[in-house]
Design an enzyme around this catalytic site. Structure first.
Site, PDB file in Angstrom:
ATOM      1  N   CYS A 132     -81.937 -41.033  29.830  1.00 22.65           N
ATOM      2  CA  CYS A 132     -82.752 -41.184  31.042  1.00 22.65           C
ATOM      3  C   CYS A 132     -83.318 -42.569  31.294  1.00 22.65           C
ATOM      4  CB  CYS A 132     -83.870 -40.151  31.015  1.00 22.65           C
ATOM      5  SG  CYS A 132     -84.653 -39.957  29.396  1.00 22.65           S
ATOM      6  N   HIS A 163     -90.592 -43.289  33.896  1.00 24.49           N
ATOM      7  CA  HIS A 163     -89.874 -43.415  32.620  1.00 24.49           C
ATOM      8  C   HIS A 163     -89.425 -44.827  32.268  1.00 24.49           C
ATOM      9  CE1 HIS A 163     -89.152 -40.798  29.408  1.00 24.49           C
ATOM     10  NE2 HIS A 163     -87.870 -40.603  29.532  1.00 24.49           N
ATOM     11  N   ASP A 197     -79.315 -38.849  36.506  1.00 21.81           N
ATOM     12  CA  ASP A 197     -79.520 -39.974  35.580  1.00 21.81           C
ATOM     13  C   ASP A 197     -78.547 -39.978  34.406  1.00 21.81           C
ATOM     14  OD1 ASP A 197     -80.640 -37.758  34.304  1.00 21.81           O
ATOM     15  OD2 ASP A 197     -82.440 -38.817  33.641  1.00 21.81           O
ATOM     16  N   ASN A 198     -78.067 -38.819  34.016  1.00 25.61           N
ATOM     17  CA  ASN A 198     -77.076 -38.720  32.930  1.00 25.61           C
ATOM     18  C   ASN A 198     -76.473 -37.325  32.972  1.00 25.61           C
ATOM     19  OD1 ASN A 198     -80.059 -38.910  31.225  1.00 25.61           O
ATOM     20  ND2 ASN A 198     -78.953 -36.963  31.173  1.00 25.61           N
ATOM     21  N   ASP A 238     -82.531 -35.102  37.109  1.00 26.46           N
ATOM     22  CA  ASP A 238     -82.764 -35.317  35.680  1.00 26.46           C
ATOM     23  C   ASP A 238     -81.898 -34.362  34.871  1.00 26.46           C
ATOM     24  OD1 ASP A 238     -83.865 -36.119  33.277  1.00 26.46           O
ATOM     25  OD2 ASP A 238     -85.924 -36.004  33.982  1.00 26.46           O
ATOM     26  N   ASP A 239     -80.945 -34.901  34.138  1.00 28.42           N
ATOM     27  CA  ASP A 239     -80.052 -34.094  33.289  1.00 28.42           C
ATOM     28  C   ASP A 239     -79.203 -33.110  34.095  1.00 28.42           C
ATOM     29  OD1 ASP A 239     -81.328 -35.414  31.272  1.00 28.42           O
ATOM     30  OD2 ASP A 239     -82.061 -33.644  30.228  1.00 28.42           O
TER      31      ASP A 239
END
Length: 548
Positions: A102, A165, A312-313, A62-63
């Protein structure tokens, strides 16, 4: 909080147990016979592995940024296990997400389709990023088919650990979308909240909540301490052991979120890195990856388990020191369609199948994990919808293929912002974030302003796109002159790709337009047993506001 955990030593593989039991004898003949049986046993296991559908593990961070791994240039020495994974597998330096935020990225991974096709976008404003906060009414469409549902055709058991999410209302949760098991949360770990205004996010075990973040599941925002990553690790390990002992193929979607602000790590890792709390979180995630790979090896199933690691990004540069990661040499970060927002770290690992130490510069995308997973399992992809993900197995297994020329599309909302083809990238729109946000201290590109490129007004360039050669200029600082033959040649090729894409694109119904305080996590399933139900307020729907 009550939850059954396996804290004892994990059981050995059947071959290992047989070997250790039989070597208790002191006679040479018995030892020789034992070795013979052990070799036969493991050979049979290997033969079974070679003909069965492989287990599949997707690890989605995540991130986490492209520049957070040592193998990609991070000097802080936080990722020895991921670096070893790359040395034993295949590194993809040109791997992309499908969206710089996300929720749409995760929807794209699990459906193999661009967010503009699967509905994970908004039309409340031009080129706006949108996700699923707990006031979101919508979620993943019932018309979409996710990886675990497809894998059921081959008898796979599927589990998600961590962040979902894709909608928190009952009809959108994982067990309604093909997963057999879930331990984690439907939303980000924002909080803590005053429960009379906004409830804290629930943590689920399968279809019922076990408690809430900041209540039963502690996150100390002051110190950054939380045991969540350790819980997620144990859940993943337990699942692997259970399915291995039952001899069932499995799909594990391990979606830990410690590197998303507010960043956290367990006490053992806090203060251990050179990059503050964020680096501590990376170290713990790296440790967890190492534990999972070691378990696969000790149980003799590494050669029959395909593992893919990515994010995710891009790293959230606006989160500030200690809370955000590194995007390496790339421009800007999360929320943007510059390289820093969408280029991701990516490693494929499958001993005995993927040649170790390989670096493959194939343009690849998170949506490819859908199609590739189906191909590995021997499942035909659905033929009633457009798929954007491609089958990467020829690349992974070093077979002849013609994937090199595939494009990468950079979307923000339902606007096509940029396209990459080979080494060239053409920007049709540029925007970092608004002047209003920028002047209030929110900066998606700190220290990286490029005049005319990282614009704070939405700038259209469709008549004359800004073109970069990412091989020569990975930081997108020096546009190719429109007067050159190179520019004209590149633009003619990319224009054909864009025309074909837009001509055949059928957008899905947008799912991220409406919000309502009444749909928040006031009374999730299982709250009655825990005495954790909260009063649901009156429904007052509104159009969600997406500032960037």
């Amino acid at each position: 909080m009550t939850r059954t955990q396996t804290n004892k030593a994990l059981p050995q593989s059947r071959c290992s147990r047989d070997f250790s039991e039989r070597t208790d004898s002191t006679t040479m003949s018995t030892v020789t016979l034992t070795l013979f049986y052990a070799i036969i046993c493991c050979a049979l296991t290997e033969n079974i592995a070679n003909v069965s559908s492989p287990n599949i593990i997707i690890m989605l961070m995540d991130d986490m940024g492209w520049g957070d791994l040592g193998v990609l240039g991070q000097p802080s020495k936080e990722t020895p296990n991921l670096d070893a994974m790359a040395a034993q597998g295949m590194l993809f330096p040109n791997f992309y997400t499908a969206n710089p935020l996300c929720s749409p990225s995760r929807a794209a991974l699990l459906t193999g389709r661009l967010p503009v096709r699967n509905g994970f976008y908004t039309t409340n404003g031009h080129a706006r990023n949108a996700y699923t906060p707990q006031e979101m009414v919508g979620g993943i469409s019932k018309d979409e088919i996710l990886i675990p549902k497809m894998l059921k055709k081959k008898g796979y058991v599927s589990k998600i650990v961590g962040k979902w999410h894709l909608g928190h209302r009952p009809q959108y949760l994982p067990l309604e979308n093909g997963f057999d098991e879930w331990f984690g949360a439907p939303d980000c770990h924002f909080g803590p909240y005053n429960s009379s205004i906004r409830p804290n996010i629930p943590v689920y075990n399968n279809s019922e909540m076990l408690g809430r973040y900041y209540e039963e599941f502690k996150i100390d925002k002051k110190t950054g301490e939380s045991d969540l990553t350790q819980m997620y690790l144990q859940e993943g390990l337990d699942f692997i052991v259970r399915q291995t002992e039952a001899r069932r193929p499995f799909f594990l979607y391990w979606a830990a979120d410690a590197t998303h602000a507010p960043v956290y790590a367990s006490k053992r890792f806090l203060g251990k890195s050179q990059r503050g709390r964020y680096g501590d979180a990376v170290m713990e995630l790296d440790y967890s990856v190492g534990q999972i790979l070691s378990l696969l090896q000790s149980h003799g199933i590494a050669n029959n388990t395909f593992v893919f690691f990515t994010s995710d990004n891009g790293a959230a540069l606006m989160s500030g020191p200690g809370e955000g990661g590194s995007n390496g040499p790339f421009l800007c970060g999360k929320e943007t369609t510059f390289e820093g927002g969408m280029r991701e770290p990516a490693i494929a690992w499958w001993p005995g199948h993927i040649k170790g130490g390989a670096v493959n510069f194939q343009l690849a995308n998170v949506m490819d994990l859908f199609t590739t997973s189906l191909a590995l399992a021997g499942v035909d992809p659905p033929d009633d919808r457009a798929l954007d993900g491609l089958d990467l197995t020829p690349v992974l297994l070093n077979r002849p293929h013609a994937l090199q020329s595939r494009p990468i599309f950079y979307y923000r909302g339902n606007e096509l912002m940029a396209v990459r083809l080979a080494e060239y990238k053409a920007h049709y729109w540029t925007w970092s974030n608004s002047w209003e946000e920028f002047n209030s201290g929110i900066n998606f590109c700190p220290g990286q302003e490029v005049p005319g490129v990282t614009t704070h007004d939405q700038k259209e360039h469709t008549m004359q796109p800004i073109v970069f050669h990412l091989g020569r200029d990975p930081g997108e600082k020096y546009p190719i002159s429109v007067l050159t033959e190179e520019y004209q040649d590149v633009l003619s090729r990319i224009s054909l790709v864009v025309e074909q894409h837009e001509r055949t694109l059928v957008p899905g119904v947008p799912q991220l337009n409406m919000c309502d305080v009444a749909v928040m996590n006031w009374a999730p399933a299982g709250c009655e047993k825990l005495g954790k139900c909260l009063k649901v307020p009156k429904s007052e729907p509104w159009k969600c506001d997406w500032p960037h």
